[in-house]
Design a protein around this motif. Structure first.
Motif, PDB file in Angstrom:
ATOM      1  N   VAL A  98     -34.813  35.109  16.162  1.00 22.51           N
ATOM      2  CA  VAL A  98     -34.949  34.257  14.981  1.00 22.51           C
ATOM      3  C   VAL A  98     -33.580  33.697  14.625  1.00 22.51           C
ATOM      4  O   VAL A  98     -32.686  34.423  14.180  1.00 22.51           O
ATOM      5  N   SER A 100     -33.384  30.879  12.606  1.00 26.43           N
ATOM      6  CA  SER A 100     -33.555  30.087  11.381  1.00 26.43           C
ATOM      7  C   SER A 100     -33.056  30.848  10.162  1.00 26.43           C
ATOM      8  O   SER A 100     -33.323  32.046  10.005  1.00 26.43           O
ATOM      9  N   CYS A 102     -32.554  30.536   5.694  1.00 21.34           N
ATOM     10  CA  CYS A 102     -33.394  30.145   4.562  1.00 21.34           C
ATOM     11  C   CYS A 102     -33.438  28.634   4.371  1.00 21.34           C
ATOM     12  O   CYS A 102     -34.479  28.073   4.013  1.00 21.34           O
ATOM     13  N   ASP A 103     -32.336  27.953   4.598  1.00 15.92           N
ATOM     14  CA  ASP A 103     -32.321  26.490   4.476  1.00 15.92           C
ATOM     15  C   ASP A 103     -33.241  25.845   5.507  1.00 15.92           C
ATOM     16  O   ASP A 103     -33.943  24.863   5.209  1.00 15.92           O
ATOM     17  N   ASP A 104     -33.264  26.389   6.716  1.00 15.31           N
ATOM     18  CA  ASP A 104     -34.154  25.865   7.757  1.00 15.31           C
ATOM     19  C   ASP A 104     -35.618  26.063   7.370  1.00 15.31           C
ATOM     20  O   ASP A 104     -36.457  25.175   7.582  1.00 15.31           O
ATOM     21  N   ILE A 105     -35.907  27.211   6.800  1.00 10.15           N
ATOM     22  CA  ILE A 105     -37.285  27.506   6.393  1.00 10.15           C
ATOM     23  C   ILE A 105     -37.708  26.574   5.263  1.00 10.15           C
ATOM     24  O   ILE A 105     -38.804  25.999   5.284  1.00 10.15           O
ATOM     25  N   VAL A 108     -38.738  23.044   6.476  1.00 12.66           N
ATOM     26  CA  VAL A 108     -40.004  22.763   7.162  1.00 12.66           C
ATOM     27  C   VAL A 108     -41.209  22.852   6.233  1.00 12.66           C
ATOM     28  O   VAL A 108     -42.291  22.333   6.566  1.00 12.66           O
ATOM     29  N   CYS A 160     -36.559  35.349   0.758  1.00 10.84           N
ATOM     30  CA  CYS A 160     -36.152  34.926   2.099  1.00 10.84           C
ATOM     31  C   CYS A 160     -35.075  35.864   2.624  1.00 10.84           C
ATOM     32  O   CYS A 160     -33.939  35.845   2.146  1.00 10.84           O
ATOM     33  N   PRO A 162     -34.751  36.579   6.441  1.00 10.58           N
ATOM     34  CA  PRO A 162     -35.236  36.516   7.826  1.00 10.58           C
ATOM     35  C   PRO A 162     -34.888  37.784   8.603  1.00 10.58           C
ATOM     36  O   PRO A 162     -33.783  38.317   8.445  1.00 10.58           O
ATOM     37  N   LEU A 188     -40.618  26.380  13.321  1.00 11.69           N
ATOM     38  CA  LEU A 188     -39.257  26.931  13.370  1.00 11.69           C
ATOM     39  C   LEU A 188     -38.835  27.306  14.790  1.00 11.69           C
ATOM     40  O   LEU A 188     -37.681  27.644  15.027  1.00 11.69           O
ATOM     41  N   CYS A 190     -39.810  29.893  16.592  1.00 16.50           N
ATOM     42  CA  CYS A 190     -39.709  31.326  16.896  1.00 16.50           C
ATOM     43  C   CYS A 190     -41.039  32.044  16.788  1.00 16.50           C
ATOM     44  O   CYS A 190     -41.147  33.219  17.163  1.00 16.50           O
TER      45      CYS A 190
END
Length: 306
Positions: A98, A100, A102-105, A108, A160, A162, A188, A190
């Motif tokens: 993983v 990604s 928190c900003d990536d999550i 999306v 969050c 990850p 994401l 993953c």
């Protein structure tokens, strides 16, 4: 010896525990209330908990209005691991790193809000040729499932850390949160599966209003029905029409009656004395009976209004 089952009418807001099916929870509540007829308003998976409205007696006639209501959930997702079922009950299919944050999550999530399409999971109660899909899945048979339109009204990140992510979702009936988690994981790169799910609201009902099976069992048998909401509790979003005695008699006999107001669509019907008798369709200057309470109750309402 347990007394004969009683014709109990009303709605029980149950807080279903983790580890049992919705039907098992229904049967337990039905037994505790000593009720003749009961049904639930949309299943929760065994690994999920939360609000499960149960309908008893005449309330089952109106259960569709909760089946079709919007739902609210709090979901916990594990990134990096996909399973055969999309939840913790399935076998692991793949594990990926993983990368990604928190900003990536957050980035999306907007693509899943609003009108979207989902392919129902094979491990679901959706039926194909009279059999639930999960029966085919257990036999190793893959059935082609056309995508279905669903609506995600709100999708918000709550926690969050990850690879574990917690989010709240408000969605239309028929939305699969397991599928949503899998789709987010795919976006994401993953993968993901759902590890926890709690239903927090159905229509206008909130989890805070619900009762546990343990609390229900702890009550004396004679007091358990006091937890039931009335038949019309599921229908408060519909307009009210107060009837005269003559209108009540006509409608319970299956006849339409004149209706002067401009109201269109389904309305709630109340006989003199504020007794709920069912639903009618308003339009074209008349009320047409659609779904009414049982004959004995209707006769009693008619006599009361005479």
């Amino acid at each position: 010896m347990k007394p004969a089952r009683q014709p109990i009418d009303g709605v029980l807001l149950l807080n279903k525990p983790v580890g049992i099916t919705s039907n098992a929870a229904l049967q337990k509540a039905k037994w505790l209330l000593n009720a003749k007829k009961a049904g639930h308003t949309g299943t929760l998976d065994p690994f999920a908990d939360g609000l499960l409205p149960l309908c008893f007696g005449e309330a089952t006639k109106f259960s569709a209005y909760l089946l079709d209501a919007d739902k609210h959930y709090r979901a916990t997702m594990r990134l990096g691991i996909t399973t055969t079922t999309g939840d913790p009950e399935g076998e692991i299919l793949a594990e990926r790193p993983v990368a990604s944050g928190c900003d990536d999550i957050q980035a999306v999530l907007p693509r899943f809000r609003g009108e979207t399409e989902q392919i129902p999971p094979m491990h679901s109660a959706l039926k194909h040729q009279g059999r639930p899909l999960y029966e085919y899945a257990r036999a190793g048979i893959e059935i082609e499932r056309p995508p279905r339109k669903v609506r995600i009204n709100a999708l918000d990140l709550v926690e969050c850390a990850p690879p574990v992510v917690v989010f709240d979702v408000q969605c239309s009936a028929g939305t699969y949160i397991r599928t949503l988690a899998q789709d987010i994981g795919a976006a994401l790169g993953c993968g993901a599966h759902l590890t926890g799910l709690a239903r927090t609201a159905v229509g206008g009902f909130q989890l805070a209003q619900a009762h546990s099976l343990t609390a229900l069992e702890a009550l004396p048998a004679a007091e358990r029905t006091s937890l039931l909401l009335p038949l019309d509790a599921m229908l408060t979003h519909l307009p009210v029409v107060d009837l005269s005695a003559d209108e009540t008699t006509a409608l319970i006999q299956g006849r339409s009656v004149p209706f002067a107001l401009q109201q269109q669509g389904l309305v709630r019907l109340y006989a003199p004395g504020n007794d709920f008798i069912g639903l009618a369709e308003a339009g074209a200057g008349q009320l047409v009976p659609r779904r009414l309470c049982n004959t004995a109750d209707r006769a009693a309402h008619a006599r009361a209004g005479a």
